[in-house]
Design a protein around this motif. Structure first.
Motif, mmCIF file in Angstrom:
data_model
loop_
_atom_site.group_PDB
_atom_site.id
_atom_site.type_symbol
_atom_site.label_atom_id
_atom_site.label_comp_id
_atom_site.label_asym_id
_atom_site.label_seq_id
_atom_site.Cartn_x
_atom_site.Cartn_y
_atom_site.Cartn_z
ATOM 1 N N LYS A 80 10.890 -3.647 5.948
ATOM 2 C CA LYS A 80 9.821 -5.131 5.231
ATOM 3 C C LYS A 80 8.721 -4.070 5.863
ATOM 4 C CE LYS A 80 7.072 -8.554 5.247
ATOM 5 N NZ LYS A 80 7.423 -9.592 5.251
ATOM 6 N N GLU A 81 9.088 -3.869 7.405
ATOM 7 C CA GLU A 81 7.991 -3.126 8.511
ATOM 8 C C GLU A 81 7.584 -1.950 7.951
ATOM 9 O OE1 GLU A 81 7.163 -1.801 12.947
ATOM 10 O OE2 GLU A 81 9.302 -3.390 12.114
ATOM 11 N N THR A 82 8.675 -0.910 7.330
ATOM 12 C CA THR A 82 8.459 -0.226 6.882
ATOM 13 C C THR A 82 7.414 0.656 5.622
ATOM 14 O OG1 THR A 82 10.858 0.974 7.773
ATOM 15 C CG2 THR A 82 9.380 2.291 6.438
ATOM 16 N N ILE A 88 -0.740 0.742 4.950
ATOM 17 C CA ILE A 88 -1.595 0.546 5.806
ATOM 18 C C ILE A 88 -1.495 2.491 6.145
ATOM 19 C CG2 ILE A 88 -1.938 0.492 8.691
ATOM 20 C CD1 ILE A 88 -0.225 -2.644 8.258
ATOM 21 N N ALA A 89 -0.585 3.377 6.361
ATOM 22 C CA ALA A 89 -1.031 4.571 6.909
ATOM 23 C C ALA A 89 -1.500 5.329 5.754
ATOM 24 C CB ALA A 89 0.438 5.430 7.236
ATOM 25 N N LEU A 90 -1.862 5.229 4.573
ATOM 26 C CA LEU A 90 -2.287 5.324 3.387
ATOM 27 C C LEU A 90 -3.604 5.268 3.354
ATOM 28 C CD1 LEU A 90 -2.103 6.982 0.632
ATOM 29 C CD2 LEU A 90 -1.797 4.657 -0.642
ATOM 30 N N ASN A 91 -3.609 3.460 3.010
ATOM 31 C CA ASN A 91 -5.227 2.775 3.898
ATOM 32 C C ASN A 91 -5.867 3.706 4.900
ATOM 33 O OD1 ASN A 91 -5.193 1.904 0.645
ATOM 34 N ND2 ASN A 91 -4.092 0.703 1.240
ATOM 35 N N THR A 92 -5.633 3.106 5.728
ATOM 36 C CA THR A 92 -5.933 3.637 6.792
ATOM 37 C C THR A 92 -6.703 5.090 6.974
ATOM 38 O OG1 THR A 92 -4.709 4.113 8.404
ATOM 39 C CG2 THR A 92 -5.893 1.599 8.189
ATOM 40 N N ALA A 93 -5.631 5.535 6.411
ATOM 41 C CA ALA A 93 -6.232 7.180 6.931
ATOM 42 C C ALA A 93 -7.363 7.692 6.080
ATOM 43 C CB ALA A 93 -4.842 8.513 5.699
ATOM 44 N N ILE A 128 5.590 6.086 10.854
ATOM 45 C CA ILE A 128 5.416 6.184 9.821
ATOM 46 C C ILE A 128 4.727 7.619 10.247
ATOM 47 C CG2 ILE A 128 3.931 5.750 7.445
ATOM 48 C CD1 ILE A 128 6.782 5.181 7.144
ATOM 49 N N LYS A 129 4.165 8.445 9.446
ATOM 50 C CA LYS A 129 2.835 9.681 10.247
ATOM 51 C C LYS A 129 2.095 10.071 8.668
ATOM 52 C CE LYS A 129 2.765 9.463 14.869
ATOM 53 N NZ LYS A 129 1.832 9.406 15.232
ATOM 54 N N VAL A 130 1.036 10.042 8.841
ATOM 55 C CA VAL A 130 0.990 11.416 7.666
ATOM 56 C C VAL A 130 0.279 12.701 8.410
ATOM 57 C CG1 VAL A 130 -1.674 11.594 6.255
ATOM 58 C CG2 VAL A 130 -0.753 9.283 7.362
ATOM 59 N N ILE A 131 0.977 13.766 8.044
ATOM 60 C CA ILE A 131 0.835 14.854 8.561
ATOM 61 C C ILE A 131 -0.276 15.594 7.287
ATOM 62 C CG2 ILE A 131 3.971 14.440 9.095
ATOM 63 C CD1 ILE A 131 3.778 16.524 6.084
ATOM 64 N N ASP A 132 0.314 16.960 7.758
ATOM 65 C CA ASP A 132 -0.782 18.003 7.046
ATOM 66 C C ASP A 132 -2.264 17.816 7.479
ATOM 67 O OD1 ASP A 132 -1.345 19.833 5.236
ATOM 68 O OD2 ASP A 132 -1.353 19.532 3.256
#
Length: 166
Positions: A80-82, A88-93, A128-132
């Protein structure tokens, strides 16, 4: 032409071979400001302007989040945390870059122009990480940003698949 990615001394080295992407001091300053605020963005440690190279933190052997949600053999990595961190990562990026863009002149925006589940990964230590990061570009009038909206739909569809298979 594809970018070249290698690892040297535990640092990821990305040689950008796209003519329309040029890394600059301004780009580096903008990205560092965003990454300082957003723990989900991969860290860019240094740049080489002349050779169009990024030096980034080494995240290890990562898995694209879409694969984690679809592949039955990878689903045990997703909690669930993932799921919450992917959302959150998608939206905060996106939202952090829009907030940052308020400080820019005219109709310029500094946003990730390829923000998709392919560029959001699960690291070996379940972060979780946003890359590129070179896809963060200074663009005019929010052109080329439809990927973010399509990624929202794709994420929700994949979460539906993930939860239906549990």
């Amino acid at each position: 032409m594809k970018n070249n990615i290698s690892i040297q001394d535990d640092v990821v080295v990305k040689k950008i071979n796209k003519n329309f992407i040029n890394i600059s001091i301004e780009w580096f300053e903008f990205y560092k400001a965003l990454a300082a605020k957003n723990k989900y963005l991969v860290k860019v440690l240094d740049i080489d302007i002349k050779r169009n190279i990024l030096y980034m933190e080494n995240l290890g052997n990562c898995i694209h989040t879409e694969a984690c949600l679809k592949d039955p053999y990878l689903k045990n990595r997703v909690t669930k945390e993932t799921v919450c961190d992917i959302i959150i990562a998608l939206n905060t990026a996106w939202s952090d870059s829009i907030e940052f863009s308020k400080s820019l002149q005219g109709n310029e925006f500094f946003v990730h122009t390829d923000l998709s589940l392919d560029n959001i990964v699960l690291t070996p230590d379940n972060k979780i990480k946003v890359i590129d990061p070179d896809s963060f570009q200074l663009i005019d009038k929010l052109l080329y940003t439809e990927k973010f909206y399509m990624s929202q739909i794709n994420l929700m569809a994949n979460l539906g698949i993930y939860y239906n298979d549990l």
